[in-house]
Design an enzyme around this catalytic site. Structure first.
Site, PDB file in Angstrom:
ATOM      1  CD  GLU A 273      -2.938  -1.231   2.253  1.00 36.59           C
ATOM      2  OE1 GLU A 273      -2.697  -0.638   3.318  1.00 36.59           O
ATOM      3  OE2 GLU A 273      -3.995  -1.848   2.046  1.00 36.59           O
TER       4      GLU A 273
ATOM      5  CG  ASP B 264      -7.589  -5.240   4.676  1.00 35.30           C
ATOM      6  OD1 ASP B 264      -7.130  -5.456   5.801  1.00 35.30           O
ATOM      7  OD2 ASP B 264      -7.627  -4.102   4.159  1.00 35.30           O
TER       8      ASP B 264
ATOM      9  CD  GLU C 146      -9.822  -1.143   7.722  1.00 38.67           C
ATOM     10  OE1 GLU C 146      -8.965  -1.726   8.410  1.00 38.67           O
ATOM     11  OE2 GLU C 146      -9.610  -0.752   6.564  1.00 38.67           O
TER      12      GLU C 146
HETATM   13  C1  GCV Z   1      -2.671   0.659   8.422  1.00 34.37           C
HETATM   14  C2  GCV Z   1      -6.051  -1.954   5.360  1.00 34.37           C
HETATM   15  C3  GCV Z   1      -6.488  -0.699   6.020  1.00 34.37           C
HETATM   16  C4  GCV Z   1      -5.358   0.293   6.163  1.00 34.37           C
HETATM   17  C5  GCV Z   1      -4.241  -0.389   6.949  1.00 34.37           C
HETATM   18  C6  GCV Z   1      -3.839  -1.634   6.196  1.00 34.37           C
HETATM   19  C7  GCV Z   1      -2.782  -2.412   6.939  1.00 34.37           C
HETATM   20  O1  GCV Z   1      -5.743  -1.722   4.037  1.00 34.37           O
HETATM   21  O2  GCV Z   1      -7.543  -0.146   5.299  1.00 34.37           O
HETATM   22  O3  GCV Z   1      -5.844   1.410   6.838  1.00 34.37           O
HETATM   23  O4  GCV Z   1      -3.155   0.477   7.111  1.00 34.37           O
HETATM   24  O5  GCV Z   1      -4.956  -2.475   6.032  1.00 34.37           O
HETATM   25  O6  GCV Z   1      -3.164  -3.341   7.630  1.00 34.37           O
HETATM   26  O7  GCV Z   1      -1.623  -2.100   6.830  1.00 34.37           O
END
Ligand code: GCV
Length: 843
Positions: free
Chosen positions: A302, A383, A411
């Site tokens: 990411e 995720d 989340e």
């Molecule tokens: C901290 C997902 C979440 C992100 C998070 C990522 C991760 O993509 O939406 O906010 O980033 O996981 O676990 O690194």
């Protein structure tokens, strides 16, 4: 000072704002009956102020004081009368060498308790274990069990960490705490470590009471500036407030820090200057924090930098840190959440699959990691979805230890605005047998290190608490944090058993309170799955924005890889080896065969593994599409019952928490209908297949706002279309003029529940007023962005859609129903529809 502390403990119990969580030490029923069976004094062995044995002594005094009103004294050596003796095994054996033989074997952090006629012996393998023992004893007596018992308790795994995703600064990635719904960071503000770390200390206390031994305080999307000398000093202050509770500090690192902060022209993990730079960092950190736990690193994921930028392996990256930590005894937890979110293409490549990434990237590296490296793997391959299969990577690491990453912050699971008790989901995952080499291989046996024999294994929980006094923004969400700690210590515990303990400690002993909380909690995950995403299709939320409200269309057509591959006739990811992405083949043969075959794939993961027509028959006999419709109706109907169940508790728990929870449950009930209608409308529109029961698209109680007589309001086409009933809502014509929507009711005279669906955007605080025959029924403000911590959104969509219900309103046939909307800021007082519901009807 002591009396001030005493008042503080009692005061916490009285305020009931959630700050004390399950450590309220509220008076137990018939407390005075038990006084004779309790110790009268506390003896702490070799206690040093600021360390866990000393803390344990304090907790025993405060706890027994609060729970039973018995004031204990603290003594250095054995006083007269009954005593609670607390210390490490070695300190105890030093004083009583002959006792050594009778003591059980304890592993690191384990404890031994012996309660006999008011005398209490609490021994830890280390200081932390002694504190855990004291908390355990207090929890048992707080539940009203004041009888003799002996207990040896060892943790199932050594790594029991919490990850906070706190940014250094508000406005960082997703605000002050990434995916946090309980307020700002308790650790950082304005690029620095907060001066006042009181909440950080209180957090450590809560965590110690459930056996958590380390906290990574900063976001895995790490800011390199955490490593400036000034911030390192600040980190040392965090470690200082953690230390009395035996909680160690861990740190997330930015892989490119040598370049971003150190001024080097590279961050290549094999470059000598880079290695030396990181060694300097480790030495400087450990000079300040000799007991630091270690690091957590998110790399090449990411947008985060990592070793692959230099064509180095993930093992090269992890080992760089591992070696710098070895002289200090620290560990490095390297995340397996590595994937490319830029170039995955669903149109060009049927075999493209984000789920494949972790195993592909870590393939062949198992024996390449240093001994102090642990790989942290999210429970599922994508995720934190409402349902995922267990990640197959757990079966590929046999030499290197793994931790399972669970997410307490909800989340994708309602962001603490929906109640979702997660222990049942975690239990299912932990109990899942991966059949490595055709032998029993449950996930829990792998992360305890028992299955493959690694030393460093365990649990990581993403827990984004914030400055809100409820910690997570919701009182009921705290059962998830409690359950996380309890399962990390002992995954054999049951979801209901954990909940019972938590409920007693948090809300007391009333049977009705227990029955209601148990029913709501145990039905909450199935209900959420029913109304958010079925059959393994994932949480059908808006994945491009806040990950909160419904938006099934957002899953596809982008490189994030959370695809559903839904078209007009078919849906689901083909992850078979014979025709799909090959993901099923990443499991050991028995499991791979189960998922490869549509007949043996459980219904609840059907669309995770197979691409099928909407008319595909499930094992239940229903078609996929009818299952979607039915589940969304069922789940949202269950969410309505949470409100009435909770209302039974009026007067049985304190008003403060009663009202706080009620507000959220009412909101959840309304938002579950938004989910139901959006998802059903979306797939009905796509497939063209009607609901056998005729519900989808037919809402006989509903009056669309755009069909009312409008003055100062205009019709607005909502995007995504399914987020509005009839695809449209109304908005005021300007940002400063009032709008009215009026209609004449055609229903027979009587009492009705009037439900107004509106949108509460984070752009202002519009006001709405509802009138029947010019009489005000009610008035409300669009201020949910302050009331709920869920991700704020500036759009008219499934995130912001909400419902306000007025129950039992008397109307006549021909009554005039009017809504007046006053815009505020950029929020144009949007209204979707009004339902005029015969009392008790939901739609
Ligand atoms: C901290 C997902 C979440 C992100 C998070 C990522 C991760 O993509 O939406 O906010 O980033 O996981 O676990 O690194």
């Amino acid at each position: 000072m002591r009396s001030l502390l005493w008042l503080a403990v009692v005061g916490l119990a009285v305020a009931e704002d959630g700050l004390a969580a399950w450590l309220r030490y509220a008076r137990v029923p018939s407390a005075s009956r038990h006084l004779g069976k309790l110790p009268s004094a506390v003896v702490t062995l070799n206690a040093t102020k600021g360390y866990p044995v000393h803390t344990a002594g304090q907790e025993l005094v405060d706890g027994i004081g609060g729970l039973f009103g018995k004031k204990l004294t603290v003594a250095k050596s054995k006083p007269k009368g009954t005593t609670a003796t607390v210390g490490t095994v070695s300190a105890y054996v030093d004083k009583n060498p002959s006792a050594a033989k009778g003591l059980p074997d304890l592993v690191e952090d384990g404890f031994y308790l012996k309660i006999s006629k008011g005398n209490v012996l609490i021994l830890g393998q280390n200081e932390r274990g002694a504190l855990y023992g004291a908390f355990h004893y207090l929890s048992v007596i707080a539940q009203g069990n004041v009888s003799d018992f002996t207990l040896t308790s060892n943790p199932d795994a050594p790594v029991r960490w919490v990850n906070q995703w706190d940014n250094m600064q508000d406005g960082g990635t997703h605000g002050s705490v990434e995916r946090g719904y309980g307020g700002d960071s308790i650790f950082f503000w304005d690029g620095h470590i907060r001066e006042d770390l009181t909440r950080a200390g209180q957090y450590a206390r809560l965590l110690a009471s459930i056996g958590i031994n380390a906290v990574v305080a900063n976001n895995v999307n790490a800011n390199a500036s955490i490593l400036t000398p000034e911030n390192m000093d600040g980190l040392a202050r965090i470690a200082d407030v953690f230390r009395p509770y035996g909680v160690q500090l861990g740190l997330s690192l930015n892989f490119a820090a040598p370049q971003l902060l150190g001024g080097l022209d590279t961050f290549d993990p094999l470059d000598e200057t880079v290695v030396n730079w990181w060694q300097g960092i480790a030495d400087n950190l450990y000079k300040r924090i000799p007991d630091m736990a270690g690091y957590l690193v998110k790399a090449n994921s990411e947008g985060q930098p990592g070793p692959m930028t230099y064509n180095r392996t993930l093992a090269d990256g992890a080992n760089l840190f591992a070696r710098t930590l070895q002289p200090h005894g620290g560990i490095i937890i390297f995340r397996a959440f590595v994937y490319d979110h830029r170039s995955l293409n669903q149109t060009l490549d049927w075999k493209a699959d984000r789920a494949n990434a972790a195993v592909n990237y870590f393939d062949g590296l198992d024996d390449k990691f240093e001994d102090n490296v642990v790989i942290q793997i999210k429970y599922g391959p994508i995720d934190f979805q409402v349902r995922e299969p267990v990640s197959p990577l757990f079966t590929h690491l046999r030499r290197t230890g793994a931790t399972v990453e669970l997410q307490i912050t909800q989340e994708y699971l309602g962001q603490q605005a929906h109640v979702v008790y997660l222990a049942p989901m975690w239990k299912e995952l932990l109990d899942f047998d991966l059949r490595v080499d055709s032998k029993p291989s449950t996930l829990k046996s792998i992360v305890s290190g028992k299955r493959f024999g690694q030393k460093l294994t365990g649990y990581a929980g993403v827990v984004n608490v914030g400055t809100n006094t409820t910690w997570l923004g919701s009182h009921l969400a705290m059962s998830n944090l409690y359950a996380y700690g309890k399962l990390a210590w002992d995954p054999e515990q049951t979801s209901t058993g954990i909940l019972k303990e938590w409920t007693t400690l948090t809300f007391g002993h009333d049977k009705l309170v227990h029955d209601v909380i148990t029913k709501i909690s145990m039905e909450s995950w199935p209900a959420y799955e029913d109304y958010s995403g079925n059959l393994g299709i994932q949480t059908l939320t808006d994945i491009l924005l806040g990950h909160y409200g419904p938006n099934p269309g957002s899953q596809d057509g982008n490189p994030w890889g959370q695809w559903t591959r839904a078209d007009d006739d078919t849906i689901g990811m083909d992850r078979t080896v014979w025709n799909g992405t090959g993901f099923a083949g990443q499991y050991p043969p028995e499991i791979a065969a189960m998922y490869e075959n549509i007949e043996t794939t459980p219904d609840n993961l059907l669309l995770w593994f197979h691409h099928v027509p909407y008319t595909q028959k499930l094992k239940s006999g229903k078609t996929v599409i009818q299952h979607f419709y039915d589940a969304h109706y069922k789940g949202s109907a269950t969410a309505q019952t949470f409100v009435t169940l909770w209302e039974k508790l009026k007067g049985r728990i304190d008003k403060e928490r009663y009202e706080h929870v009620l507000f959220r449950l009412i909101y959840q009930a309304g938002h579950s209908l938004v989910w139901r209608d959006s998802v059903n409308q979306f797939y009905f529109n796509k497939s063209g297949i009607p609901d056998e029961l005729g519900r989808v698209g037919n809402h006989k109680y509903r009056i669309e706002a755009e069909e009312m007589e409008l003055k100062g309001y205009k019709s607005y086409r909502v995007s995504p279309f399914e987020a509005a009933s009839g695809y449209h809502c109304v908005v005021t014509e300007t940002n400063s003029t009032v709008g009215t929507a009026t209609t004449k009711l055609k229903v027979p005279s009587g009492k009705y529940d009037l439900a107004v669906n509106y949108y509460d955007m984070a752009l202002g605080n519009s006001t709405w007023e509802l009138f029947v025959d010019r009489k005000l029924v009610g008035k409300w403000k669009g201020d949910l962005e302050y009331e709920l911590g869920r991700a704020p959104s500036p759009y008219i969509d499934g995130q912001t859609a909400a419902r306000k219900t007025f129950r039992g309103v008397r109307v006549k046939k021909g009554s005039e129903l009017k809504v007046v909307g006053r815009p505020d800021g950029l929020e144009p007082a949007p209204i979707d529809y009004i339902s005029v519901l015969p009392e008790g009807t939901v739609d």
